[in-house]
Enzyme design. Structure first.
Site, short mmCIF file in Angstrom:
data_model
loop_
_atom_site.label_atom_id
_atom_site.label_comp_id
_atom_site.label_asym_id
_atom_site.label_seq_id
_atom_site.Cartn_x
_atom_site.Cartn_y
_atom_site.Cartn_z
N HIS A 139 0.85 -1.19 0.00
CA HIS A 139 0.00 0.00 0.00
C HIS A 139 0.89 1.24 0.00
CE1 HIS A 139 -2.85 3.06 1.14
NE2 HIS A 139 -2.28 3.25 2.30
N GLU A 169 1.70 -0.31 -22.58
CA GLU A 169 2.03 -1.45 -21.69
C GLU A 169 0.95 -1.75 -20.65
OE1 GLU A 169 5.37 -3.20 -21.11
OE2 GLU A 169 5.26 -2.82 -23.25
N HIS A 210 -6.94 8.63 -1.16
CA HIS A 210 -5.99 8.09 -0.17
C HIS A 210 -4.76 7.46 -0.86
CE1 HIS A 210 -5.22 5.84 3.83
NE2 HIS A 210 -4.18 5.64 3.03
P1 13P Z 1 0.73 2.97 9.17
O1 13P Z 1 1.83 3.91 9.61
O2 13P Z 1 -0.11 2.51 10.31
O3 13P Z 1 1.28 1.85 8.33
O4 13P Z 1 -0.28 3.81 8.26
C1 13P Z 1 0.16 4.45 7.09
C2 13P Z 1 -0.91 4.53 6.06
O5 13P Z 1 -0.61 4.68 4.90
C3 13P Z 1 -2.32 4.40 6.48
O6 13P Z 1 -3.14 4.16 5.38
ZN ZN Z 2 -2.29 4.97 3.50
#
Ligand code: 13P
Ligand code: ZN
Length: 270
Positions: A139, A169, A210
């Site tokens: 993430h 691509e 996000h």
């Molecule tokens: P953490 O520091 O808890 O990994 O959170 C970072 C983040 O990207 C939350 O979405």
């Molecule tokens: Zn995050």
């Protein structure tokens, strides 16, 4: 026992977090990674019978019981992982029906796993049902993809088609497209469950306003997937305000499918 700092999985995790920071995807403590490991890989470096701490997961993931994960810590900065891996990372095993995490190494300052642990573990469980070779959930907050969620429709087909049209691509790298979640409260089981559901049909899940989740067989593959989608979003933002003169047509996408042996998500091409 070998020194864990020489373990290929740890070296690769350090390189990946530093690289992601360098790409501007992980400001401050932004982003988190979980890498699934086998007991045989881990037991070369640590005593798997020596549990340092047991941390409640806050959910149940029965299919992950007994599995090992190297995970980034909550509040930890990707840019710092290379300088103190044992503080910023933890190696743990899920136990008790996947409801507890047994810490075996790391989080040396008393820290704990990422606040997005539910999304990671639930996504691992989901991806393993689709592709047993999946080992990584990643993430991050890639700038252009995040920006795109403010100005582009969040319809998954429309979002995917726009990205596919931005670089030749793209359809080869992510023929399943990207799935999109509208804004949800992060760090919760709810967003974890919603992300895992989306992970069943795509290796990329956008969290509107996000960031992004990517899945892959290894760190390189998950990184490359995110990198490709982020590049497409960058091109989109460079051209979105200009009159569109050319594009990649659906006919050309079909040629790519044939040449590279990929199948675009059902119903996404004319
Ligand atoms: P953490 O520091 O808890 O990994 O959170 C970072 C983040 O990207 C939350 O979405
Ligand atoms: Zn995050």
């Amino acid at each position: 026992m070998k020194d864990i700092l020489t373990a290929p999985f740890l070296i690769e995790m350090i390189r990946t977090t530093a690289n992601m920071y360098a790409h501007g995807w992980d400001e401050r403590n932004g982003g988190n990674i979980s890498l699934m490991l086998s007991e045989s890989e881990v037991s070369e470096y640590i005593d798997v019978n020596r549990v340092l701490r047991t941390i409640p997961a806050g959910f149940k993931a029965p299919s992950l019981e007994g599995k090992y994960f190297l995970v980034t810590g909550t509040g930890k900065y990707f840019k710092n992982v290379q300088y103190a891996p044992d503080v910023n990372l933890g190696l743990l095993r899920l136990a008790d029906g996947g409801s507890n995490a047994q810490l075996l190494w790391g989080f040396a300052d008393g820290g704990t796993f990422t606040s997005e642990f539910p999304a990671h573990m639930m996504s691992h469980a989901a991806r393993l049902t689709v592709n047993p070779s999946n080992r990584v959930i990643m993430h991050c907050h890639p700038t252009n993809l995040l920006a795109m969620t403010y100005v582009h429709s969040l319809d998954e087909k429309a979002f995917t088609r726009t990205l596919w049209q931005m670089c030749t691509e793209c359809i080869i790298v992510f023929p399943d497209g990207v799935n999109v979640l509208e804004w949800l409260l992060c760090g919760t089981n709810e967003i974890g469950e919603a992300t895992a559901e989306k992970m069943k049909t795509s290796r990329l899940v956008v969290w509107a306003q996000h960031g992004l989740y990517g899945a892959g067989a290894d760190l390189d593959e998950a990184f490359g997937l995110i990198e490709t989608a982020e590049k497409a979003a960058e091109i989109y933002l460079k051209i979105a305000h200009l009159p569109l003169v050319n594009t990649i047509t659906d006919e050309q996408m079909h040629l790519l499918e044939g040449r590279y042996g990929v199948k675009a998500r059902e119903g996404y091409l004319a």
